[in-house]
Design a protein around this motif. Structure first.
Motif, PDB file in Angstrom:
ATOM      1  N   UNK A   1       0.681  -1.213  -0.014  1.00  0.00           N
ATOM      2  CA  UNK A   1      -0.426   0.348  -0.174  1.00  0.00           C
ATOM      3  C   UNK A   1       0.773   0.866   0.250  1.00  0.00           C
ATOM      4  N   UNK A   2       1.860   1.145   1.084  1.00  0.00           N
ATOM      5  CA  UNK A   2       2.869   2.367   0.778  1.00  0.00           C
ATOM      6  C   UNK A   2       3.296   2.558  -0.552  1.00  0.00           C
ATOM      7  N   UNK A   3       3.953   1.918  -1.284  1.00  0.00           N
ATOM      8  CA  UNK A   3       4.554   1.351  -2.836  1.00  0.00           C
ATOM      9  C   UNK A   3       2.872   2.295  -3.524  1.00  0.00           C
ATOM     10  N   UNK A   4       1.626   1.897  -3.794  1.00  0.00           N
ATOM     11  CA  UNK A   4       1.129   2.747  -4.724  1.00  0.00           C
ATOM     12  C   UNK A   4       0.421   3.600  -3.775  1.00  0.00           C
TER      13      UNK A   4
ATOM     14  N   UNK B   1       2.321  -1.552  17.316  1.00  0.00           N
ATOM     15  CA  UNK B   1       1.926  -0.216  17.674  1.00  0.00           C
ATOM     16  C   UNK B   1       3.203   0.329  17.131  1.00  0.00           C
ATOM     17  N   UNK B   2       3.737   1.537  16.683  1.00  0.00           N
ATOM     18  CA  UNK B   2       4.670   1.822  16.032  1.00  0.00           C
ATOM     19  C   UNK B   2       5.468   1.066  15.030  1.00  0.00           C
ATOM     20  N   UNK B   3       4.796   0.571  14.171  1.00  0.00           N
ATOM     21  CA  UNK B   3       5.296   0.188  12.677  1.00  0.00           C
ATOM     22  C   UNK B   3       4.532   0.707  11.638  1.00  0.00           C
ATOM     23  N   UNK B   4       5.760   1.171  11.138  1.00  0.00           N
ATOM     24  CA  UNK B   4       5.479   1.853   9.837  1.00  0.00           C
ATOM     25  C   UNK B   4       5.705   1.638   8.088  1.00  0.00           C
ATOM     26  N   UNK B   5       5.124   2.383   7.200  1.00  0.00           N
ATOM     27  CA  UNK B   5       5.656   1.688   6.265  1.00  0.00           C
ATOM     28  C   UNK B   5       5.778   2.401   5.186  1.00  0.00           C
ATOM     29  N   UNK B   6       6.813   3.239   4.468  1.00  0.00           N
ATOM     30  CA  UNK B   6       7.350   3.925   3.842  1.00  0.00           C
ATOM     31  C   UNK B   6       7.528   4.158   2.875  1.00  0.00           C
ATOM     32  N   UNK B   7       7.257   4.415   1.584  1.00  0.00           N
ATOM     33  CA  UNK B   7       7.251   4.792   0.285  1.00  0.00           C
ATOM     34  C   UNK B   7       8.145   5.853  -0.642  1.00  0.00           C
TER      35      UNK B   7
ATOM     36  N   UNK C   1      10.833   3.355  -3.594  1.00  0.00           N
ATOM     37  CA  UNK C   1      11.476   2.310  -3.083  1.00  0.00           C
ATOM     38  C   UNK C   1      10.855   1.983  -1.719  1.00  0.00           C
ATOM     39  N   UNK C   2      10.298   0.786  -1.231  1.00  0.00           N
ATOM     40  CA  UNK C   2      10.220   0.871   0.272  1.00  0.00           C
ATOM     41  C   UNK C   2      10.608   0.396   1.019  1.00  0.00           C
ATOM     42  N   UNK C   3       9.726   0.639   2.620  1.00  0.00           N
ATOM     43  CA  UNK C   3      10.401  -0.567   3.416  1.00  0.00           C
ATOM     44  C   UNK C   3       9.726   0.259   4.835  1.00  0.00           C
ATOM     45  N   UNK C   4       9.296  -0.596   5.736  1.00  0.00           N
ATOM     46  CA  UNK C   4       8.945  -0.567   7.000  1.00  0.00           C
ATOM     47  C   UNK C   4      10.087  -0.224   8.153  1.00  0.00           C
TER      48      UNK C   4
END
Length: 156
Positions: A76-79, A110-116, A124-127
């Motif tokens: 979802x972060x990618x899209x 809690x505290x998990x965040x996905x980035x794009x 580029x994506x990462x968690x």
């Protein structure tokens, strides 16, 4: 750690404009960037897509993808990042979707965040697992990390 002024200077040097696609931060990344005087030549827009419906309508995130992976996922972060890039016509977009807290689950704590981060060269994506720092601290850490990602993309 990058600050907003550094991000803006790096993007400005390349002639790039920035868009943000934010869920768990609710506009804080765009707010950090626009806090800097003169940011209007770099910051184009921010999408606050807190609900799944907003992610679909504003950024074109697939309902099937949301159902399969959940809103807090790299997919979802990618899209979201690609959607922001394409919807705004900018050269650089960042997206964030996560669990600021309180709460979470075994698989999405809690505290998990996905980035794009999206540019014309790709996404580029990462968690990142920030941990159960509390809602305010998770959101602040997310903004800081997003600024770092934007700076890296702008100088690479």
């Amino acid at each position: 750690m990058a600050d907003a002024a550094e991000v803006l200077a790096a993007a400005r040097a390349r002639g790039w404009r920035i868009a943000t696609a934010e869920s768990c931060t609710g506009g804080l990344i765009a707010g950090a960037l626009t806090e800097v005087a003169g940011s209007s030549d770099v910051v184009d827009r921010g999408f606050i897509t807190y609900s799944n419906q907003a992610k679909q309508e504003m950024l074109g995130v697939s309902a099937v993808l949301l159902e399969a992976h959940g809103a807090v996922s790299e997919e979802v972060a990618r899209e979201m990042a690609l959607g922001a890039l394409h919807a705004s016509g900018v050269e650089l977009a960042v997206s964030v979707t996560g669990i600021a807290g309180p709460g979470g689950s075994e698989f999405k704590p809690e505290g998990m965040v996905c980035f794009g981060v999206a540019t014309s060269a790709g996404v580029q994506v990462e968690t990142v697992q920030f941990g159960a720092l509390g809602r305010h601290e998770v959101r602040c850490a997310t903004v800081d990390h997003a600024l770092d990602l934007l700076l890296r993309a702008a100088v690479s």
